[in-house]
Design a protein around this motif. Structure first.
Motif, PDB file in Angstrom:
ATOM      1  N   GLY A  22       0.805  -1.217   0.000  1.00 42.11           N
ATOM      2  CA  GLY A  22       0.000   0.000   0.000  1.00 42.11           C
ATOM      3  C   GLY A  22       0.835   1.261   0.000  1.00 42.11           C
ATOM      4  N   SER A  23       2.157   1.124   0.212  1.00 44.76           N
ATOM      5  CA  SER A  23       3.017   2.307   0.243  1.00 44.76           C
ATOM      6  C   SER A  23       3.183   2.897  -1.159  1.00 44.76           C
ATOM      7  N   VAL A  24       3.320   4.215  -1.199  1.00 40.65           N
ATOM      8  CA  VAL A  24       3.401   4.960  -2.456  1.00 40.65           C
ATOM      9  C   VAL A  24       4.724   5.713  -2.493  1.00 40.65           C
ATOM     10  N   PHE A  25       5.355   5.749  -3.683  1.00 41.84           N
ATOM     11  CA  PHE A  25       6.672   6.347  -3.819  1.00 41.84           C
ATOM     12  C   PHE A  25       6.769   7.215  -5.070  1.00 41.84           C
ATOM     13  N   THR A  26       7.764   8.086  -5.062  1.00 42.73           N
ATOM     14  CA  THR A  26       8.207   8.783  -6.270  1.00 42.73           C
ATOM     15  C   THR A  26       9.705   8.500  -6.391  1.00 42.73           C
ATOM     16  N   PRO A  27      10.300   8.727  -7.550  1.00 44.37           N
ATOM     17  CA  PRO A  27      11.749   8.502  -7.685  1.00 44.37           C
ATOM     18  C   PRO A  27      12.568   9.272  -6.645  1.00 44.37           C
ATOM     19  N   GLN A  28      12.063  10.405  -6.206  1.00 43.22           N
ATOM     20  CA  GLN A  28      12.762  11.230  -5.218  1.00 43.22           C
ATOM     21  C   GLN A  28      13.066  10.445  -3.943  1.00 43.22           C
ATOM     22  N   ASP A  29      12.199   9.483  -3.606  1.00 43.36           N
ATOM     23  CA  ASP A  29      12.373   8.708  -2.379  1.00 43.36           C
ATOM     24  C   ASP A  29      13.591   7.788  -2.426  1.00 43.36           C
ATOM     25  N   PHE A  30      14.163   7.596  -3.624  1.00 46.27           N
ATOM     26  CA  PHE A  30      15.266   6.638  -3.764  1.00 46.27           C
ATOM     27  C   PHE A  30      16.564   7.269  -4.262  1.00 46.27           C
ATOM     28  N   LEU A  31      16.656   8.586  -4.245  1.00 46.97           N
ATOM     29  CA  LEU A  31      17.857   9.236  -4.765  1.00 46.97           C
ATOM     30  C   LEU A  31      19.073   9.046  -3.858  1.00 46.97           C
ATOM     31  N   ASP A  32      18.845   8.521  -2.652  1.00 46.00           N
ATOM     32  CA  ASP A  32      19.973   8.162  -1.798  1.00 46.00           C
ATOM     33  C   ASP A  32      20.535   6.791  -2.177  1.00 46.00           C
ATOM     34  N   VAL A  33      19.773   6.066  -3.006  1.00 47.49           N
ATOM     35  CA  VAL A  33      20.195   4.734  -3.455  1.00 47.49           C
ATOM     36  C   VAL A  33      21.067   4.839  -4.709  1.00 47.49           C
ATOM     37  N   ALA A  34      20.645   5.693  -5.647  1.00 48.77           N
ATOM     38  CA  ALA A  34      21.372   5.841  -6.913  1.00 48.77           C
ATOM     39  C   ALA A  34      20.979   7.152  -7.573  1.00 48.77           C
ATOM     40  N   ALA A  35      21.650   7.496  -8.663  1.00 52.77           N
ATOM     41  CA  ALA A  35      21.324   8.699  -9.422  1.00 52.77           C
ATOM     42  C   ALA A  35      19.939   8.557 -10.054  1.00 52.77           C
ATOM     43  N   ARG A  36      19.344   9.702 -10.408  1.00 54.44           N
ATOM     44  CA  ARG A  36      17.969   9.705 -10.905  1.00 54.44           C
ATOM     45  C   ARG A  36      17.773   8.775 -12.101  1.00 54.44           C
ATOM     46  N   ALA A  37      18.687   8.799 -13.060  1.00 54.36           N
ATOM     47  CA  ALA A  37      18.534   7.951 -14.245  1.00 54.36           C
ATOM     48  C   ALA A  37      18.501   6.473 -13.877  1.00 54.36           C
ATOM     49  N   ALA A  38      19.356   6.076 -12.940  1.00 54.41           N
ATOM     50  CA  ALA A  38      19.402   4.674 -12.509  1.00 54.41           C
ATOM     51  C   ALA A  38      18.142   4.297 -11.738  1.00 54.41           C
ATOM     52  N   VAL A  39      17.642   5.221 -10.930  1.00 56.06           N
ATOM     53  CA  VAL A  39      16.400   4.974 -10.182  1.00 56.06           C
ATOM     54  C   VAL A  39      15.232   4.816 -11.150  1.00 56.06           C
ATOM     55  N   ASP A  40      15.135   5.708 -12.129  1.00 55.90           N
ATOM     56  CA  ASP A  40      14.046   5.625 -13.114  1.00 55.90           C
ATOM     57  C   ASP A  40      14.088   4.291 -13.857  1.00 55.90           C
ATOM     58  N   GLN A  41      15.279   3.876 -14.239  1.00 52.91           N
ATOM     59  CA  GLN A  41      15.439   2.610 -14.958  1.00 52.91           C
ATOM     60  C   GLN A  41      15.050   1.429 -14.075  1.00 52.91           C
ATOM     61  N   ALA A  42      15.456   1.471 -12.810  1.00 54.70           N
ATOM     62  CA  ALA A  42      15.131   0.385 -11.876  1.00 54.70           C
ATOM     63  C   ALA A  42      13.623   0.299 -11.636  1.00 54.70           C
ATOM     64  N   LEU A  43      12.976   1.451 -11.470  1.00 52.05           N
ATOM     65  CA  LEU A  43      11.528   1.459 -11.254  1.00 52.05           C
ATOM     66  C   LEU A  43      10.801   0.899 -12.476  1.00 52.05           C
ATOM     67  N   SER A  44      11.278   1.268 -13.671  1.00 46.00           N
ATOM     68  CA  SER A  44      10.679   0.760 -14.906  1.00 46.00           C
ATOM     69  C   SER A  44      10.799  -0.762 -14.974  1.00 46.00           C
ATOM     70  N   ARG A  45      11.939  -1.292 -14.594  1.00 42.42           N
ATOM     71  CA  ARG A  45      12.143  -2.743 -14.607  1.00 42.42           C
ATOM     72  C   ARG A  45      11.223  -3.429 -13.597  1.00 42.42           C
ATOM     73  N   LEU A  46      11.097  -2.830 -12.422  1.00 43.65           N
ATOM     74  CA  LEU A  46      10.255  -3.431 -11.379  1.00 43.65           C
ATOM     75  C   LEU A  46       8.783  -3.429 -11.785  1.00 43.65           C
ATOM     76  N   VAL A  47       8.365  -2.395 -12.508  1.00 46.02           N
ATOM     77  CA  VAL A  47       6.988  -2.359 -13.018  1.00 46.02           C
ATOM     78  C   VAL A  47       6.783  -3.467 -14.047  1.00 46.02           C
ATOM     79  N   LYS A  48       7.739  -3.638 -14.949  1.00 46.69           N
ATOM     80  CA  LYS A  48       7.634  -4.684 -15.974  1.00 46.69           C
ATOM     81  C   LYS A  48       7.601  -6.078 -15.364  1.00 46.69           C
ATOM     82  N   ARG A  49       8.300  -6.242 -14.244  1.00 42.99           N
ATOM     83  CA  ARG A  49       8.313  -7.546 -13.556  1.00 42.99           C
ATOM     84  C   ARG A  49       7.080  -7.761 -12.680  1.00 42.99           C
ATOM     85  N   GLY A  50       6.247  -6.725 -12.551  1.00 42.32           N
ATOM     86  CA  GLY A  50       5.048  -6.848 -11.734  1.00 42.32           C
ATOM     87  C   GLY A  50       5.306  -6.694 -10.250  1.00 42.32           C
TER      88      GLY A  50
END
Length: 209
Positions: A22-50
């Motif tokens: 039920g938790s909701v996120f934006t890429p901003q929540d993960f910028l401590d993990v990686a740069a924005r481009a890498a976060v966007d790519q990771a989120l896209s992959r996770l969406v494709k994997r369901g």
């Protein structure tokens, strides 16, 4: 020796699981993990994997799953908080949504309205709408707090139902919330102030007793 470096998608999913379904996120929540481009790519992959769901541009959730209905819509409050975090702003329940949250109405409004000191944004989630509307400071009294919800509920129902708001709020607000209400009453319109001060100065047992 094998590398123990955890991939960006795995780090994002670990955090999502830690926050719970039920938790909701934006890429901003993960910028401590990686740069924005890498976060966007990771989120896209996770969406494709369901693993995660894309709700709107730049907005994702780790959805709750109903055994028969499947993925459920996120709570409007969680959506509003995620959008506010993204811009470093605050969001306050307002309108009919505030009246419902306070228990003055049993009807859940189709549109969940929030006032914010950040940018306006409108998110459509199926039949529900989350509407963040930029407001001036004078309309944002104790934003993001139970006291702020009382102010917005009172603003929505008007002077005619001020006593209804007071009766409910006295029993619902904690002592600290009541102090916040009294200290911020001076910012409210003149017609609201007596009601807000009355709520803040009335102990809950005076109503429940």
């Amino acid at each position: 020796m094998k590398s123990t470096t955890t991939s960006v998608p795995d780090q994002i999913m670990r955090r999502a699981r830690g926050s719970g379904r039920g938790s909701v996120f934006t890429p901003q929540d993960f910028l401590d993990v990686a740069a924005r481009a890498a976060v966007d790519q990771a989120l896209s992959r996770l969406v494709k994997r369901g693993k995660l769901r894309r709700l709107a541009r730049g907005l994702y959730d780790y959805p709750k799953i109903h055994p028969k209905l499947g993925p459920l819509s996120p709570a409007p409050d969680d959506v509003a908080r995620a959008l506010a975090r993204e811009t470093g702003s605050r969001a306050q329940i307002a309108g009919a949504h505030a009246a419902n949250a306070l228990g003055l109405s049993a009807q859940v409004p189709a549109k969940s309205l929030y006032l914010t000191d950040g940018p306006s944004r409108r998110i459509v989630l199926g039949k529900r709408v989350v509407d963040l509307r930029h407001a001036s400071p004078k309309h944002l009294i104790a934003p993001g707090s139970p006291a702020g919800t009382v102010v917005q509920a009172l603003r929505h129902v008007g002077p005619v139902r001020a006593d209804d708001v007071a009766r409910v709020a006295v029993g619902r607000l904690s002592a600290s919330d009541k102090k916040v209400l009294v200290s911020n009453a001076v910012q409210a319109p003149a017609w609201m102030r007596p009601t807000l001060i009355s709520i803040g100065n009335t102990p809950a047992d005076a109503v429940n007793g």
